[in-house]
Design a protein around this motif. Structure first.
Motif, PDB file in Angstrom:
ATOM      1  N   GLY A  52      -9.909  34.983  12.061  1.00 10.65           N
ATOM      2  CA  GLY A  52      -9.307  35.068  10.726  1.00 10.65           C
ATOM      3  C   GLY A  52      -7.813  34.775  10.712  1.00 10.65           C
ATOM      4  N   ASN A  53      -7.224  35.015   9.537  1.00 10.16           N
ATOM      5  CA  ASN A  53      -5.829  34.655   9.264  1.00 10.16           C
ATOM      6  C   ASN A  53      -5.532  33.185   9.564  1.00 10.16           C
ATOM      7  OD1 ASN A  53      -5.087  37.010   8.078  1.00 10.16           O
ATOM      8  ND2 ASN A  53      -3.814  37.758   9.756  1.00 10.16           N
ATOM      9  N   GLY A  75      -9.056  38.001   7.812  1.00  9.83           N
ATOM     10  CA  GLY A  75      -7.801  38.608   8.245  1.00  9.83           C
ATOM     11  C   GLY A  75      -7.072  39.188   7.047  1.00  9.83           C
ATOM     12  N   ASP A  76      -6.026  39.952   7.302  1.00 11.33           N
ATOM     13  CA  ASP A  76      -5.314  40.617   6.209  1.00 11.33           C
ATOM     14  C   ASP A  76      -4.518  39.642   5.334  1.00 11.33           C
ATOM     15  OD1 ASP A  76      -3.897  40.300   8.568  1.00 11.33           O
ATOM     16  OD2 ASP A  76      -2.592  42.003   8.245  1.00 11.33           O
ATOM     17  N   PHE A  77      -4.366  38.385   5.780  1.00 10.68           N
ATOM     18  CA  PHE A  77      -3.665  37.394   4.965  1.00 10.68           C
ATOM     19  C   PHE A  77      -4.596  36.347   4.365  1.00 10.68           C
ATOM     20  CE2 PHE A  77      -0.205  39.096   7.481  1.00 10.68           C
ATOM     21  CZ  PHE A  77       0.841  39.151   6.566  1.00 10.68           C
ATOM     22  N   PRO A  84     -16.524  38.024   5.492  1.00 13.02           N
ATOM     23  CA  PRO A  84     -16.901  39.396   5.872  1.00 13.02           C
ATOM     24  C   PRO A  84     -15.817  40.061   6.712  1.00 13.02           C
ATOM     25  CG  PRO A  84     -18.014  37.818   7.291  1.00 13.02           C
ATOM     26  CD  PRO A  84     -17.276  37.010   6.255  1.00 13.02           C
ATOM     27  N   GLU A  85     -15.819  41.392   6.731  1.00 14.12           N
ATOM     28  CA  GLU A  85     -14.881  42.154   7.572  1.00 14.12           C
ATOM     29  C   GLU A  85     -15.303  42.085   9.037  1.00 14.12           C
ATOM     30  OE1 GLU A  85     -12.278  44.861   6.875  1.00 14.12           O
ATOM     31  OE2 GLU A  85     -12.000  43.457   5.221  1.00 14.12           O
ATOM     32  N   HIS A 129      -5.284  39.531  15.501  1.00 12.10           N
ATOM     33  CA  HIS A 129      -4.235  40.299  14.839  1.00 12.10           C
ATOM     34  C   HIS A 129      -2.959  40.532  15.646  1.00 12.10           C
ATOM     35  CE1 HIS A 129      -2.472  42.596  11.662  1.00 12.10           C
ATOM     36  NE2 HIS A 129      -2.378  43.683  12.392  1.00 12.10           N
ATOM     37  N   THR A 130      -3.070  40.836  16.952  1.00  7.19           N
ATOM     38  CA  THR A 130      -1.855  41.152  17.722  1.00  7.19           C
ATOM     39  C   THR A 130      -1.105  39.885  18.154  1.00  7.19           C
ATOM     40  OG1 THR A 130      -3.064  41.133  19.809  1.00  7.19           O
ATOM     41  CG2 THR A 130      -2.897  43.259  18.664  1.00  7.19           C
TER      42      THR A 130
END
Length: 196
Positions: A52-53, A75-77, A84-85, A129-130
């Motif tokens: 994602g993102n 992703g959060d953006f 889907p999550e 994410h990281t």
């Protein structure tokens, strides 16, 4: 190297899985580095798993064109709310879970990731994410983070090495190739994991 891998008979390696994400195009990065782009071509990988993102629709379409088996989580953006999550796919003898990772607090924490791995009931958990690539074995399970393929900065760090991961899955064995771009050169490190 990579070209050797993808040009050898696929049977030798089982199924090739591209693990990639956190592009943040166009906000934090202009695009995927040329050295990586040359490797990421259609019909070489049997699966693409994306953390994602990507943010841009174009990048989504580009990754989706690489393989008929395309899985992505939000992703959060990512503005696309239909993503889907979490996602679980089965490749070889492995159940592989996918989650972007901003939901896992503290970020990248092994115990928190192990909880998600148990909830999804998977052998391998892939998170992003990281923006730091990782390949860890923990309590007989495998935890993978492909990092950021564009080298986009994260909320924690501005100096990020662009990276992605290739998995070669054969039955109950998976070989992990981490591709990093350092000083304009692609470096590869390899590790192996066997399902117990």
């Amino acid at each position: 190297g990579f070209s050797y891998l993808i040009n050898k008979k696929m049977g030798d390696f089982g199924e090739l899985v591209l693990v990639v994400g956190d592009c943040h195009i166009p906000h934090r990065a202009a695009g995927i580095p040329e050295q990586f782009k040359r490797m990421l071509v259609p019909n070489k990988m049997q699966h693409v798993l994306c953390t994602g993102n990507l943010v841009s629709k174009e990048q989504f379409d580009e990754f989706r064109s690489l393989s008929p088996n395309f899985a992505i989580v939000r992703g959060d953006f990512d503005e696309n709310n239909t993503l889907p999550e979490t996602k679980v796919v089965e490749i070889g003898q492995f159940r592989i879970g996918l989650i972007h990772g901003h939901q896992v607090v503290p970020w990248g924490d092994p115990l928190a990731l192990a909880m998600v791995q148990r909830q999804l009931d998977v052998d391998i958990l892939i998170t992003g994410h990281t923006h730091k690539n990782e390949v860890n074995e923990y309590e007989g399970k495998f935890f993978i983070n492909p990092g950021s393929v564009t080298g986009a900065y994260s909320s924690q760090d501005s100096d990020i090495t662009p990276s992605f991961i290739l998995l070669a899955v054969q039955g109950n064995k998976v070989v992990t190739y981490v591709y990093e771009l350092k000083n304009d050169k692609v470096e590869v490190s390899k590790s192996e994991f066997q399902k117990k």
